[in-house]
Design a protein around this motif. Sequence first.
Motif, mmCIF file in Angstrom:
data_model
loop_
_atom_site.group_PDB
_atom_site.id
_atom_site.type_symbol
_atom_site.label_atom_id
_atom_site.label_comp_id
_atom_site.label_asym_id
_atom_site.label_seq_id
_atom_site.Cartn_x
_atom_site.Cartn_y
_atom_site.Cartn_z
ATOM 1 N N GLY A 295 8.431 4.376 -1.135
ATOM 2 C CA GLY A 295 8.682 3.083 -0.508
ATOM 3 C C GLY A 295 7.955 1.927 -1.156
ATOM 4 O O GLY A 295 8.201 0.778 -0.809
ATOM 5 N N ALA A 296 7.040 2.208 -2.078
ATOM 6 C CA ALA A 296 6.354 1.118 -2.774
ATOM 7 C C ALA A 296 7.279 0.559 -3.842
ATOM 8 O O ALA A 296 8.118 1.269 -4.389
ATOM 9 N N LYS B 136 -0.117 2.397 -2.575
ATOM 10 C CA LYS B 136 0.224 3.164 -1.371
ATOM 11 C C LYS B 136 1.607 2.801 -0.842
ATOM 12 O O LYS B 136 2.217 1.838 -1.284
ATOM 13 N N LYS B 137 1.995 3.581 0.139
ATOM 14 C CA LYS B 137 3.338 3.454 0.731
ATOM 15 C C LYS B 137 3.700 2.013 1.084
ATOM 16 O O LYS B 137 2.909 1.293 1.674
ATOM 17 N N GLY B 138 4.898 1.632 0.708
ATOM 18 C CA GLY B 138 5.429 0.362 1.180
ATOM 19 C C GLY B 138 4.815 -0.884 0.568
ATOM 20 O O GLY B 138 5.199 -1.990 0.940
ATOM 21 N N ALA B 139 3.849 -0.728 -0.350
ATOM 22 C CA ALA B 139 3.280 -1.928 -0.974
ATOM 23 C C ALA B 139 4.315 -2.535 -1.913
ATOM 24 O O ALA B 139 5.155 -1.829 -2.463
ATOM 25 N N GLU C 107 -1.400 0.275 1.983
ATOM 26 C CA GLU C 107 -0.036 0.372 2.505
ATOM 27 C C GLU C 107 0.489 -0.993 2.909
ATOM 28 O O GLU C 107 -0.186 -1.756 3.588
ATOM 29 N N GLY C 108 1.692 -1.283 2.492
ATOM 30 C CA GLY C 108 2.354 -2.513 2.911
ATOM 31 C C GLY C 108 1.766 -3.784 2.351
ATOM 32 O O GLY C 108 2.194 -4.874 2.734
ATOM 33 N N VAL D 117 1.155 -6.880 -0.159
ATOM 34 C CA VAL D 117 2.090 -7.625 -1.001
ATOM 35 C C VAL D 117 1.280 -8.375 -2.055
ATOM 36 O O VAL D 117 0.406 -9.173 -1.722
ATOM 37 N N ASN E 277 -4.676 -2.516 3.625
ATOM 38 C CA ASN E 277 -3.300 -2.386 4.105
ATOM 39 C C ASN E 277 -2.768 -3.721 4.597
ATOM 40 O O ASN E 277 -3.442 -4.433 5.337
ATOM 41 N N GLY E 278 -1.564 -4.056 4.187
ATOM 42 C CA GLY E 278 -0.896 -5.236 4.715
ATOM 43 C C GLY E 278 -1.398 -6.569 4.191
ATOM 44 O O GLY E 278 -0.885 -7.608 4.593
#
Lengths: 404, 375
Positions: A323-324, A338-341, A356-357, A359, A386-387
């Motif tokens: 998802g990254a 990590k995931k979603g970054a 994670e996540g 930007v 994260n985030g």
Amino acid sequence: MFCKKEWIAMLLAGGQGSRLYTLTRNLAKPAVPFGGKYRIIDFPLSNCVNSGIDTVGVLTQYQPLVLNEYIGNGQPWDLDRSNGGVFVLPPYQKSSGSDWYTGTANAIYQNINFIERYDPEYVLVLSGDHIYKMDYEKMLAYHKEKGADCTIAVLQVPMEEASRFGIMNTYPDGTIYEFEEKPAHPKSNLASMGIYIFSWDKMREYLIRDEQDPSSQKDFGKNVLPAMLADGQKMVAYPFEGYWKDVGTIDSLWEANMDLLDPNVPLDLYDDSWKIYSRNPVMPPHYIAQGAKVENSMVTEGCNIEGDIDFSILFSGVTVEAGAVVHDSIIMPNTVIKKGAVIEYAIVAENCVIGEGAVIGQRPEEVPDRDNWGVTVVGTGVNIGNGAVIPPKSMIDKDIEGVR
Amino acid sequence: MRENKTMGIIFSNMHDSMLGALTEVRTTGSVPFGARYRFIDFVLSSMVNSDIQDIGIITKSNYRSLMDHVGAGRDWDLARKRGGLVLLPPFASSAGNGIYRGRLEALAGASGYIRYNDAKYVLLCDCDIIANVDLRDLINTHIRSGAQITMMYNRQEVHRENLRDTTVLFCDPETMDITDIQVRPDISGTQNVYMDTILIEKQLLERLINEGKSHDSYSLIRHAIQPALGKLDIKGYEFKGYAAKISGLKSYLAANMDLLRQEVREELFPKERPVYTKVRDQVPVKYGLSAKVSNSLIADGCIINGTVENSIIFRGVKVGKGTVLKNCIVMQNTYVGENTHLEYVITDKDVLIKDARTLIGCDTYPTYIPKGSSI
């Protein structure tokens, strides 16, 4: 007892590279990672061995640890020799006192003893901050053919950019009659590449003379070359055709990496007859998982990819979780995403963790204020929580806390 | 001199006959594996990472590729003044032409190398097992137990088709004493399968070699170890990590495909015990505009413009646009053109597959394309 060498190379690797900011905080510019598995210095060093030069002095000064460790005994470049090889030459203490290298010419001047051990006819002077492939042997042949005292490699640049470079004005036979440093109204578009071949006896004479001049800045471009020209020494421009890029700024470093992905750029790293050598990490082949997407990118050993990679360069040991997204970016060794970054238009240095996540950076077309857009840089070892959101053109050298 | 020093001997040619076409032009030790390795890298790296720095490699035939691969041993940190890597080619003398029939006879040819080493123990290994073993634990267990010989095994299912290359150890679970050794046994099920790894005191080994010479016997297991059961203190040691024994194209394909599982990669390539191999200064892999890659292991120097699924791609491979590779092993410098379709294909080195070709094998019977072929 040292055997006589026809020519040796002196590689100026002491520069700080201050315009690379956080990327050169702990290492010298020539040691900055480039192109997935190289460091900048691999290019001049590999050019040397491919051109038949077996003795190279590397002049270091700023943050030399990484560079010293990287060069080591020179084995990756076949420069671990009994007769010659690669030598790291830092400034040293003398009975008369101790001096830092105060300029490019002074750095060579302080190592006249090193050069004289090999009693060379010619000395090649290189800098450690350019990406290019060049056969210096052809340049030496040109130097001999022209009977020159000094030969300067030049590149034709677009006329409108010529005022950013040191410009050589020449007669049709290639003899230089004038230097202009960053001229407002350039007369020619032949830019100096910072690559010189000197006949050693002349070079020695002018280095000693320059050292005695208290007003000199001890710089080749500013002092030594103009002095030689003023004295009527034979100086010629050697025209180079091919890819050459100064990677002294964040933008040019990013562009030069991206050039490797462009099939129209004439820098072919896959040509076996002119390999670029480097110190290889010991890592397994890279793994691309099911569901990953990798296009228009370079990926090297030790990577583990589960995310979406496009127009990017991944160095060894990088992990991109599911998802990254990594687009238009350069990710240096052992960084974990990590995931979603989401990482866009960024340079992320070694050993970072992007939470994670998070930007990092942004596409230029999504930024309203285009003038303040730029490539985002995350420095070595930084953890992004994260985030967290890191805007474009940021320069991050401390950990950023996550957003809950 | 280090106390309890161990030296290593690797047999590079054992099992050549099992691997058929793969060893046509090379030794078992130099069979390519896992996108950038050769079989011998695993045992060599296990030894180096376990402080074994005196390593002799016994060769028999077709060992040019092996010499090219290991060179002076520098990539394993084995290019040394003291100890390091030594290649031991067949040793012809008045007693024989040097072409040995088994490990014991091969060791006789290398007895000079063994005699002049100051090691206390000798570790004998083959190359057909893919595993990353912390051999220090084997050596320490051997020393603690006071055994004269320790044989390493792992628990695994015995398949009929591999019996020809299988030796099973019967071991007392309390004392770990080996009670029986069966070569090519007529059994099935999960067994203690011998990993062709044996630790032995050097003096004892030299005695066994000399006895072998005087009886013209050549097999280490049949002629030296089996008769000594009950007379010498021989113990078993179980290796519990990942190990794949390669005894044919089918197990070769399966072991390569095992690398696509994360837990296998973690066991084979732990950060603290890296697997070394010859450095080839290859460029990172370039993925083109139309590349689609999924569940694959890819080594440096490749240019991928097609679709690659469940495959192992070695260094310097080119995959053209519109081409689909599924469940393939593509060895070094293979060139696959455009719009070609390959499934369950193993291509050896330097193979050229032109545009619009289709080749489909099967998981139990992969299609093998020999080195240098053009299709």
